[in-house]
Design an enzyme around this catalytic site. Sequence first.
Site, short mmCIF file in Angstrom:
data_model
loop_
_atom_site.label_atom_id
_atom_site.label_comp_id
_atom_site.label_asym_id
_atom_site.label_seq_id
_atom_site.Cartn_x
_atom_site.Cartn_y
_atom_site.Cartn_z
N HIS A 172 9.62 42.42 54.00
CA HIS A 172 8.80 42.78 55.12
C HIS A 172 9.04 43.56 56.56
CE1 HIS A 172 10.20 38.70 57.17
NE2 HIS A 172 11.10 39.54 56.62
N HIS A 173 10.17 43.80 56.14
CA HIS A 173 10.81 44.91 57.45
C HIS A 173 10.82 46.44 57.12
CE1 HIS A 173 12.69 41.13 59.28
NE2 HIS A 173 13.46 40.93 58.12
N ALA A 174 10.56 46.60 55.97
CA ALA A 174 10.60 48.28 55.76
C ALA A 174 9.41 48.90 56.51
CB ALA A 174 10.45 48.49 54.26
#
Length: 452
Positions: A172-174
């Site tokens: 979920h950070h990209a």
Amino acid sequence: MVRSSQATTYTFSSSPYFDDRGPHGYAQPITERVNPHSRPIVSYYFPKGIGAQHYGEHHPMKPHRLTLTNALVLGYGLDKQIHNIYSPRPATQAELEAYHDHDYIEFLSRVTPQNQAEMKQMIDTFNCVEDCPIFADMYDFCRMYAGASLAAARKLCAGTTDIAINWSGGLHHAKKSEASGFCYVNDIVLAILELLRYHPRVLYIDIDIHHGDGVEFAFYHTNRVMTVSFHKYTGDFFPGTGKLDDNGTGLGKHFCLNVPLKDGIDDDMYLTIFKTVIEDTVTAFRPTAIVLQCGADSLGCDRLGAFNLSIAAHGECVNFVRKFNVPLLVLGGGGYTIKNVSRCWTYETSVLVGASIPDELPVTIYDSFFRETKWKLHPPLTGRVENQNTVASLQRIMIAIRNKLRYLQGAPSVALQEIPPDLAGWLEDEERKREEKEEERSTATAGESRED
């Protein structure tokens, strides 16, 4: 030549595959197969070979946790209770570029450990440093987990499954044009864009200990996706975002909810705030599909975490969302004590298929991973960190969220201009004839096929 009768024959391992558990029992696998016509229909996605990928010796992210999870799922016989099991094809470059910038994906496809020295400037530009190292087959790894999430989303859109599980996804950070927090390609954003082709409103729920910043950022301007993230927030804990008063902007104002928590939250407190916030959100937003990111670093005893959640409480969050009977995409995420991650996602697989499994783990070739906790599914993980949350602090958060939800004034409409820009372009592309697309790619086959 005379062979010695005392010669010892070794296999490739001189240690036994399976532990002698002594008085500790083991789970017998489920043998009864699910009725193919029963509901909900559950589909399970496991890209072949994904657990063999390796970020590096000292890196906390270990894809091997996916191999452990799969071994326990099969060991319990949960595959008999799953309607469909798929090893999906990897995502194509075009599919990744539905959200990510072309230059970034082109870089991921070209960079390798062998040529990284000569690509140092681009590595710095795209943030592939420290947390996001360059490792062998990195691009293939990204294509695998993203392809699984896309395949799962398409299955949900087609109405041929009710619950789709991809434990390899949930990164979920990209961001659109850079890596972040062990994540290179944001499979969640890609899957939600796919769901928006059919579903008017998608609710994204994130129970990873880290804020789901990449997904929030992607849909910060739209009212067709509501993001709800439960995470540790101190201002300097990675990624440093996710304040209570971050709301979204433009059409997306009030469609972004953050639940910032402090160290040591326990099962009762977490479940109270989770169920209250999600119940209110579902009632106000009325999603037609839900994406649930089940990062297991929110468990107690996680290598990078600081909460006190048990596997049972983490699984109860999944069960609570399941009971809304809305098409559901379930993804993995963080989780860095891999023996606990695999137990958690195995338990949550059992919850999603509606099967009851015993506390004793099944016999697998990975028995040694679980020896320390006597081969139990639910080892004690709670009470290791002091709880800095109070009833009053959680009450303030719940009141603030309720006040935000009042601004929704009913679920949003689905006018064309409200489709996120990347999806609008994709839909426009879909409407072109196949021959036009072939001409754009190459003149070699143009005119050789036709649509009657």
